[in-house]
Design an enzyme around this catalytic site. Structure first.
Site, mmCIF file in Angstrom:
data_model
loop_
_atom_site.group_PDB
_atom_site.id
_atom_site.type_symbol
_atom_site.label_atom_id
_atom_site.label_comp_id
_atom_site.label_asym_id
_atom_site.label_seq_id
_atom_site.Cartn_x
_atom_site.Cartn_y
_atom_site.Cartn_z
ATOM 1 N N SER A 125 0.838 -1.196 0.000
ATOM 2 C CA SER A 125 0.000 0.000 0.000
ATOM 3 C C SER A 125 0.871 1.244 0.000
ATOM 4 C CB SER A 125 -0.866 -0.025 1.267
ATOM 5 O OG SER A 125 -1.437 1.238 1.498
ATOM 6 N N TYR A 150 -1.932 -1.085 11.028
ATOM 7 C CA TYR A 150 -2.194 -1.592 9.669
ATOM 8 C C TYR A 150 -1.039 -1.231 8.735
ATOM 9 C CZ TYR A 150 -3.705 -1.418 4.856
ATOM 10 O OH TYR A 150 -3.734 -1.547 3.497
ATOM 11 N N LYS A 154 2.069 -3.541 6.617
ATOM 12 C CA LYS A 154 2.474 -3.518 5.202
ATOM 13 C C LYS A 154 3.975 -3.275 5.088
ATOM 14 C CE LYS A 154 -1.464 -4.522 3.523
ATOM 15 N NZ LYS A 154 -1.667 -5.865 2.949
ATOM 16 N N GLY A 298 -4.717 11.058 11.602
ATOM 17 C CA GLY A 298 -3.932 10.070 10.839
ATOM 18 C C GLY A 298 -3.975 10.256 9.336
HETATM 19 N N1 UFG Z 1 -12.907 10.863 3.688
HETATM 20 C C1 UFG Z 1 -13.906 11.727 4.050
HETATM 21 N N2 UFG Z 1 -15.056 11.215 4.564
HETATM 22 C C2 UFG Z 1 -15.250 9.866 4.719
HETATM 23 C C3 UFG Z 1 -14.220 8.977 4.325
HETATM 24 C C4 UFG Z 1 -13.057 9.523 3.825
HETATM 25 O O1 UFG Z 1 -13.771 12.957 3.936
HETATM 26 O O2 UFG Z 1 -16.297 9.470 5.204
HETATM 27 C C5 UFG Z 1 -11.676 11.422 3.118
HETATM 28 C C6 UFG Z 1 -10.447 11.085 3.940
HETATM 29 O O3 UFG Z 1 -10.261 12.040 4.959
HETATM 30 C C7 UFG Z 1 -9.368 11.111 2.875
HETATM 31 C C8 UFG Z 1 -10.084 10.643 1.616
HETATM 32 O O4 UFG Z 1 -11.459 10.825 1.861
HETATM 33 O O5 UFG Z 1 -8.951 12.415 2.674
HETATM 34 C C9 UFG Z 1 -9.843 9.188 1.306
HETATM 35 O O6 UFG Z 1 -10.106 8.422 2.457
HETATM 36 P P1 UFG Z 1 -10.228 6.829 2.408
HETATM 37 O O7 UFG Z 1 -10.560 6.379 3.800
HETATM 38 O O8 UFG Z 1 -11.148 6.424 1.322
HETATM 39 O O9 UFG Z 1 -8.781 6.370 1.969
HETATM 40 P P2 UFG Z 1 -7.389 6.610 2.703
HETATM 41 O O10 UFG Z 1 -6.551 7.334 1.712
HETATM 42 O O11 UFG Z 1 -7.502 7.188 4.037
HETATM 43 O O12 UFG Z 1 -6.955 5.116 2.957
HETATM 44 C C10 UFG Z 1 -6.572 4.314 1.907
HETATM 45 C C11 UFG Z 1 -6.827 2.843 2.236
HETATM 46 C C12 UFG Z 1 -5.942 2.395 3.367
HETATM 47 C C13 UFG Z 1 -4.516 2.770 3.111
HETATM 48 C C14 UFG Z 1 -4.400 4.244 2.802
HETATM 49 C C15 UFG Z 1 -3.015 4.638 2.442
HETATM 50 O O13 UFG Z 1 -8.169 2.651 2.591
HETATM 51 O O14 UFG Z 1 -6.051 0.998 3.466
HETATM 52 O O15 UFG Z 1 -5.222 4.557 1.690
HETATM 53 O O16 UFG Z 1 -2.911 6.038 2.355
HETATM 54 F F1 UFG Z 1 -3.746 2.517 4.194
#
Ligand code: UFG
Length: 339
Positions: A125, A150, A154, A298
């Site tokens: 990831s 998590y 990785k 985070g």
């Molecule tokens: N977000 C929102 N509202 C929500 C969900 C997400 O505003 O309800 C925002 C988050 O703050 C972020 C973006 O949308 O800015 C993407 O969030 P995600 O949770 O969809 O994805 P992430 O980038 O946080 O996480 C993903 C994978 C993880 C991995 C990570 C690595 O889900 O498994 O990328 O950066 F670790």
């Protein structure tokens, strides 16, 4: 040629099984069904017309892993998806994450190192980069301290494979560092099936639009980005799946330059949360109910991939754009029951 896909009924796993079958491979899936359902198997069969071999197996049982490899000695490659993936849950229950993601990897590798040749693709990831110092992120960017157990699994996973490859030259492996896989197969027969309240943006958007959730919370609009919301590289899950097939072919054809290689899997395009919402509204013709709330602890500010290594060396690049991916996710959501 027989390929094992662990976690093959999960989101990326199931799409990869379809691409493998479409490329002529015989697929054996193992999955413990902890975060997937047997209906996914039906979806795969209805797309490809071929039933993969399926065994319900929990990789946490070392004995079960040993027995599996004893009875399937003709497996030529392994694509290892089976793992837990919820960042928040990993903070609350780190030992579960180390057991599910690290122990299981060790058990699989222990069996692979006994074989004459083994080809191994690992689900990694972009989380391994943390908040990278510059964009786009290339594979040479430093690995920062993990933000969650998590993410740590990785990083540790890659280290375990790299160390093992040093002493077992018969183990050929590639780690694929995915950015943000989203979307669904165009048939809408398989897609993302989050259990409970979705943690990720796209399923939260589609569930809000279908009426299953009241409102999307946008986590922060005061980041140093063009509209204040976080930037991610959203990649269609089918493109992600195809990357596994080309990576596997590279190993099977002995084209790899070392026995541990890593590749970024993304589109190279960064999109803000508000741009994702706008794109969703455009492709679905639905006004999304959302509000801005506090930042989510985070979250990195910006992450998008330099994909030139995968483009050049794997001959792979994303074919779908954000609109395609979001539309496919929406078409999939519409096939699901509301409750
Ligand atoms: N977000 C929102 N509202 C929500 C969900 C997400 O505003 O309800 C925002 C988050 O703050 C972020 C973006 O949308 O800015 C993407 O969030 P995600 O949770 O969809 O994805 P992430 O980038 O946080 O996480 C993903 C994978 C993880 C991995 C990570 C690595 O889900 O498994 O990328 O950066 F670790």
């Amino acid at each position: 040629m027989k390929i094992l896909v662990t976690g093959g009924l999960g989101f990326i796993g199931s799409h990869t099984v379809v691409q493998l079958q479409n490329s002529g491979y015989q697929v054996v899936i193992i999955d413990n069904l902890s975060n997937a359902s047997l209906e996914v198997l039906e979806g795969i069969v209805s797309i490809t017309g071929q039933p993969p071999i399926f065994e319900k197996l929990d990789l946490k049982s070392k004995v079960a892993v040993q027995t599996f490899f004893k009875t399937h000695q003709d497996i030529q490659g392994v694509i290892h998806f089976a793992a837990s993936k919820a960042v928040g849950e990993s903070v609350v229950n780190p030992l579960m994450y180390y057991e599910n993601n690290v122990n299981t990897l060790v058990y699989v590798l222990q069996e692979l190192t006994k074989l004459k040749v083994s080809n191994f693709i690992f689900s990694s990831s972009c989380t391994v980069y943390g908040q990278a110092d510059s964009m786009p992120i290339s594979e040479t960017a430093p690995i920062k301290e993990a933000q969650s157990p998590y993410g740590n699994t990785k990083q540790i996973g890659e280290e375990i494979i790299k160390d093992t490859c040093q002493v077992y030259p018969n183990l050929q492996s590639i780690a694929l560092r995915y950015f943000n896989p989203i979307g669904a197969h165009k048939s809408a027969k398989i897609g993302e099936l989050p259990i409970g309240v979705p943690q990720n943006l796209i399923p939260y958007i589609t569930q809000t639009a279908i009426g299953k959730r009241d409102q999307l919370s946008v986590f922060g609009n005061d980041y140093p980005t063009k509209d204040g919301t976080c930037v991610r590289d959203y990649i269609h899950v089918v493109d992600t799946a195809k990357a596994h097939v080309v990576a596997l072919q590279r190993l099977l054809n002995n084209e790899n330059q070392s026995n541990f290689e890593v590749f970024n899997i993304g589109t190279g395009q960064g999109s803000t949360v508000l741009e994702v919402i706008k794109t969703f509204e455009k492709v679905s013709n639905i006004k999304l109910n959302y509000n801005i709330v506090d930042r989510r602890p985070g979250d990195v500010v910006t992450a998008y991939a330099d994909t030139s290594k995968a483009n050049k060396i794997l001959g792979w690049q994303a074919e779908y754009d954000l609109e395609d991916a979001i539309l496919s996710a929406w078409n999939w959501q519409k096939t699901l029951k509301k409750d």
